[in-house]
Design a protein around this motif. Structure first.
Motif, PDB file in Angstrom:
ATOM      1  N   PRO A 115       0.431   1.241   0.656  1.00 24.26           N
ATOM      2  CA  PRO A 115       1.021   0.993  -0.666  1.00 24.26           C
ATOM      3  C   PRO A 115       2.392   1.657  -0.778  1.00 24.26           C
ATOM      4  O   PRO A 115       2.671   2.639  -0.072  1.00 24.26           O
ATOM      5  CB  PRO A 115       0.028   1.663  -1.622  1.00 24.26           C
ATOM      6  CG  PRO A 115      -0.622   2.730  -0.814  1.00 24.26           C
ATOM      7  CD  PRO A 115      -0.635   2.256   0.617  1.00 24.26           C
ATOM      8  N   SER A 116       3.237   1.106  -1.655  1.00 26.15           N
ATOM      9  CA  SER A 116       4.561   1.715  -1.864  1.00 26.15           C
ATOM     10  C   SER A 116       5.023   1.399  -3.277  1.00 26.15           C
ATOM     11  O   SER A 116       4.565   0.423  -3.879  1.00 26.15           O
ATOM     12  CB  SER A 116       5.575   1.175  -0.853  1.00 26.15           C
ATOM     13  OG  SER A 116       5.632  -0.236  -0.921  1.00 26.15           O
ATOM     14  N   SER A 117       5.944   2.204  -3.768  1.00 27.31           N
ATOM     15  CA  SER A 117       6.411   2.001  -5.135  1.00 27.31           C
ATOM     16  C   SER A 117       7.065   0.626  -5.236  1.00 27.31           C
ATOM     17  O   SER A 117       7.898   0.262  -4.396  1.00 27.31           O
ATOM     18  CB  SER A 117       7.399   3.097  -5.536  1.00 27.31           C
ATOM     19  OG  SER A 117       8.444   3.176  -4.609  1.00 27.31           O
ATOM     20  N   THR A 118       6.690  -0.114  -6.235  1.00 26.38           N
ATOM     21  CA  THR A 118       7.098  -1.512  -6.447  1.00 26.38           C
ATOM     22  C   THR A 118       6.971  -2.364  -5.173  1.00 26.38           C
ATOM     23  O   THR A 118       7.693  -3.332  -4.981  1.00 26.38           O
ATOM     24  CB  THR A 118       8.537  -1.666  -7.004  1.00 26.38           C
ATOM     25  OG1 THR A 118       9.470  -1.330  -5.981  1.00 26.38           O
ATOM     26  CG2 THR A 118       8.781  -0.826  -8.230  1.00 26.38           C
ATOM     27  N   ASN A 119       6.112  -1.941  -4.283  1.00 29.99           N
ATOM     28  CA  ASN A 119       5.877  -2.671  -3.015  1.00 29.99           C
ATOM     29  C   ASN A 119       7.148  -2.783  -2.171  1.00 29.99           C
ATOM     30  O   ASN A 119       7.366  -3.784  -1.477  1.00 29.99           O
ATOM     31  CB  ASN A 119       5.310  -4.070  -3.310  1.00 29.99           C
ATOM     32  CG  ASN A 119       4.596  -4.654  -2.099  1.00 29.99           C
ATOM     33  OD1 ASN A 119       4.213  -3.931  -1.181  1.00 29.99           O
ATOM     34  ND2 ASN A 119       4.443  -5.962  -2.073  1.00 29.99           N
ATOM     35  N   CYS A 120       7.983  -1.734  -2.200  1.00 32.51           N
ATOM     36  CA  CYS A 120       9.299  -1.843  -1.544  1.00 32.51           C
ATOM     37  C   CYS A 120       9.253  -1.594  -0.026  1.00 32.51           C
ATOM     38  O   CYS A 120      10.190  -1.936   0.687  1.00 32.51           O
ATOM     39  CB  CYS A 120      10.293  -0.884  -2.195  1.00 32.51           C
ATOM     40  SG  CYS A 120       9.820   0.831  -1.958  1.00 32.51           S
ATOM     41  N   GLN A 121       8.184  -0.957   0.476  1.00 31.26           N
ATOM     42  CA  GLN A 121       7.959  -0.828   1.933  1.00 31.26           C
ATOM     43  C   GLN A 121       9.192  -0.324   2.700  1.00 31.26           C
ATOM     44  O   GLN A 121       9.684  -1.008   3.600  1.00 31.26           O
ATOM     45  CB  GLN A 121       7.496  -2.172   2.508  1.00 31.26           C
ATOM     46  CG  GLN A 121       6.294  -2.755   1.747  1.00 31.26           C
ATOM     47  CD  GLN A 121       6.079  -4.234   1.993  1.00 31.26           C
ATOM     48  OE1 GLN A 121       5.894  -4.653   3.136  1.00 31.26           O
ATOM     49  NE2 GLN A 121       6.108  -5.027   0.939  1.00 31.26           N
ATOM     50  N   PRO A 122       9.702   0.855   2.376  1.00 25.53           N
ATOM     51  CA  PRO A 122      10.964   1.310   2.965  1.00 25.53           C
ATOM     52  C   PRO A 122      10.841   1.861   4.385  1.00 25.53           C
ATOM     53  O   PRO A 122      11.848   2.221   4.993  1.00 25.53           O
ATOM     54  CB  PRO A 122      11.403   2.427   2.013  1.00 25.53           C
ATOM     55  CG  PRO A 122      10.123   2.995   1.502  1.00 25.53           C
ATOM     56  CD  PRO A 122       9.164   1.840   1.416  1.00 25.53           C
TER      57      PRO A 122
END
Ligand SMILES: Cc1cc2nc3c(=O)[nH]c(=O)nc-3n(C[C@H](O)[C@H](O)[C@H](O)COP(=O)(O)O)c2cc1C
Length: 201
Positions: A37-44
Motif C-alpha cells: 500500500p502507498s499514500s494515494t496509491n502513488c507507489q514511489p
C-alpha cells in the motif's frame, strides 16, 4: 506459513551461504514490493537489483562504512524513492479518486488539502514521505523472503552519494535503504523487544 509465523521467525540475517538468489526469487520479492500500500496509491519505490559479485563486494566496503558481512549476500536491493513521480502520481491519483466518485464525499476536503500540502512541500519533507512508503514495500519484501526461505537485512548505514554514483541512480531519487538478501547461514534468537506496555501510550 502464516503471516504471523513469518513475522515471528524473521530475523536480520548477516551470514549467508554461497547459494545464489535466483531470478525467480527476486521476481517474487519484487511482486511483494509492488503489492504494498502507498499514500494515494502513488507507489514511489524504485529498485536496483544488485547481483554482480564485484558490486556486492564493493558495497561491503567504505560505501556501507565497512559492513563486511554484506559481501556474503546473494543480492542487494537498492531501494530508491522517485520523489518527482511521488508528487505527480499523488496529484493524478487524488484527482482520480476525487472525480471517480469512488470515495465517500467527506474525504474530499481532506484529500484536496493533502494534495496541496504535497505540491507545496519542501524537498526534505517529500523525501521522508516517499521514504515512508518505500519502507512499507521493503517490509513486505522482508516477510515474503521468510516464506521463500531467504534471509534479509535492512542496511540503513551507507554513503548515499557513492551508491548513487556507482549504480547511476538519478539525482532526484534518494536512496532510502539497501536490503541484503541471501540464503541464511545463521539462525539467531529473537533480538530484544520492548514489552507491549512500553509501546502503549
Ligand atoms: C532503518 C533500519 C536501518 C538498519 N540499518 C542496519 C545497518 O546498517 N546494518 C545492519 O547490520 N543492520 C541494520 N538494521 C537491522 C537492525 O539492526 C535490526 O532490525 C534490529 O537490530 C532488530 O533485529 P531483527 O531485525 O533481527 O529483529 C537496520 C534496520 C532498520 C529498520
Amino acid at each position: 506459513m502464516t503471516v504471523r509465523e513469518a513475522i515471528a521467525v524473521r530475523r536480520s540475517i548477516r551470514k549467508f551461504t554461497d547459494q545464489p538468489v535466483s531470478e525467480e526469487q527476486v521476481a517474487v520479492l519484487l511482486e511483494a514490493a509492488r503489492s504494498a500500500p502507498s499514500s494515494t496509491n502513488c507507489q514511489p519505490w524504485r529498485f536496483k537489483v544488485v547481483t554482480a559479485r564485484e558490486d556486492i563486494q564493493w558495497l561491503s566496503g567504505a560505501p556501507t562504512k565497512g559492513q563486511r558481512w554484506i559481501a556474503g549476500a546473494g543480492a542487494v536491493l537498492v531501494c530508491c524513492a522517485d520523489v518527482q513521480r511521488f508528487i505527480e502520481d499523488s496529484a493524478t491519483n487524488v484527482r482520480f479518486l476525487r472525480d471517480s466518485g469512488m470515495l465517500p464525499p467527506e474525504m474530499l476536503e481532506g484529500l484536496n488539502e493533502y494534495l496541496s500540502r504535497t505540491e507545496n512541500a519542501q524537498p526534505e519533507v517529500l523525501r521522508w514521505a516517499a521514504a515512508a512508503n518505500c519502507a512499507i514495500a521493503l517490509t513486505q519484501v522482508m516477510l515474503q523472503a521468510v516464506e521463500l526461505g531467504l534471509g534479509t537485512c535492512w542496511i540503513g548505514m551507507f554513503d548515499e552519494a557513492a551508491v548513487k554514483e556507482r549504480f547511476q541512480i538519478p539525482e532526484a531519487m534518494p536512496v532510502v535503504a539497501l536490503l541484503a538478501v541471501g540464503h541464511p547461514a545463521e539462525n539467531p534468537e529473537q533480538r530484544p523487544r520492548k514489552d507491549v506496555e512500553d509501546i502503549l501510550l
